[in-house]
Design a protein around this motif. Structure first.
Motif, mmCIF file in Angstrom:
data_model
loop_
_atom_site.group_PDB
_atom_site.id
_atom_site.type_symbol
_atom_site.label_atom_id
_atom_site.label_comp_id
_atom_site.label_asym_id
_atom_site.label_seq_id
_atom_site.Cartn_x
_atom_site.Cartn_y
_atom_site.Cartn_z
ATOM 1 N N HIS A 56 34.462 50.135 52.451
ATOM 2 C CA HIS A 56 34.656 48.728 52.751
ATOM 3 C C HIS A 56 34.500 47.618 52.201
ATOM 4 O O HIS A 56 34.615 46.344 52.185
ATOM 5 N N THR A 57 34.703 47.814 51.150
ATOM 6 C CA THR A 57 34.874 46.963 50.213
ATOM 7 C C THR A 57 36.584 46.160 49.916
ATOM 8 O O THR A 57 38.139 46.713 50.297
ATOM 9 N N LYS A 58 36.517 45.452 49.655
ATOM 10 C CA LYS A 58 37.668 44.524 49.300
ATOM 11 C C LYS A 58 38.163 43.466 48.259
ATOM 12 O O LYS A 58 37.568 43.632 47.335
ATOM 13 N N ILE A 59 39.684 43.561 47.793
ATOM 14 C CA ILE A 59 39.572 43.439 46.785
ATOM 15 C C ILE A 59 40.915 42.524 46.416
ATOM 16 O O ILE A 59 41.932 43.090 46.741
ATOM 17 N N GLY A 60 40.619 41.043 46.423
ATOM 18 C CA GLY A 60 42.155 40.599 46.348
ATOM 19 C C GLY A 60 43.337 41.149 44.996
ATOM 20 O O GLY A 60 43.057 41.985 43.791
ATOM 21 N N ASN A 61 44.458 40.085 45.337
ATOM 22 C CA ASN A 61 45.648 40.281 44.474
ATOM 23 C C ASN A 61 45.437 40.196 42.820
ATOM 24 O O ASN A 61 45.090 39.568 42.886
ATOM 25 N N ASN A 62 46.564 40.676 42.361
ATOM 26 C CA ASN A 62 47.049 40.718 40.935
ATOM 27 C C ASN A 62 45.148 41.461 40.494
ATOM 28 O O ASN A 62 45.022 40.160 39.452
#
Length: 192
Positions: free
Chosen positions: A136-142
């Motif tokens: 359930h981890t979320k990682i943003g762009n770039n």
């Protein structure tokens, strides 16, 4: 043809990944706007400018961004998209990606990575050697996740974030946009 955008030393690790994914060395070239010669520790291949790439680009070609600086990754990604060139997703055969995990274009998952259940990775994210992305981890762009990083479950990492080698991140932590987490850090509280 597969192109490696950036011809610095990290490009040699991307070259190794590409050859493990059964590309032949004659199918690999570099793109770099500032280099005309490869660094001493790079594999031999032709270097093109972005302008040359645009004129050579074929629909079946692929490209991957080989840069660890989130701001540089972002600029390159934007240039490519502007020219209707979408970065390729590369996942090493030894990496484990949950069937429920979601990721967008341009993901690079180097050897022995784990991307757990229901993780969400935005576009142009790199997960380097031996790193674990919790459920359930979320990682943003770039964003760039360095080697041997362990991210607990339900962590939120913003866009344009650099996570240094060996970082440990406790479950449930939030790390804001443009953050830099230094090598070896233990993150147990939110970072704005």
């Amino acid at each position: 043809m597969i192109y490696i955008y950036c011809a610095g030393t990290y490009a040699s690790e991307i070259y190794d990944l590409i050859t493990r994914l059964d590309f032949h060395k004659d199918e690999i070239a570099y793109v770099d706007d500032s280099k005309t010669e490869l660094e001493e520790f790079s594999y031999e291949a032709k270097i093109f400018s972005l302008k040359e790439l645009i004129s050579l680009w074929k629909k079946e070609d692929q490209i991957v961004i080989a840069n660890g600086n989130p701001k540089v990754k972002s600029k390159i990604y934007s240039r490519l998209i502007y020219n209707n060139i979408e970065p390729t997703t590369l996942i090493d055969k030894t990496s484990v990606v949950s069937k429920s995990a979601k990721f967008k274009k341009g993901l690079i998952a180097m050897p022995y990575c784990s991307i757990s259940s229901f993780a969400e990775l935005s576009y142009n994210v790199t997960v380097n050697f031996n790193s674990n992305i919790g459920h359930h981890t979320k990682i943003g762009n770039n964003s760039f996740i360095s080697s041997m990083v362990n991210i607990g479950g339900n962590v939120k990492i913003g866009s344009h974030v650099f996570i240094g080698m060996g970082v440990q991140i406790k479950e449930g932590v939030t790390i804001g946009d443009n953050a830099v987490v230094s090598m070896g850090s233990v993150v147990h509280k939110n970072i704005p």
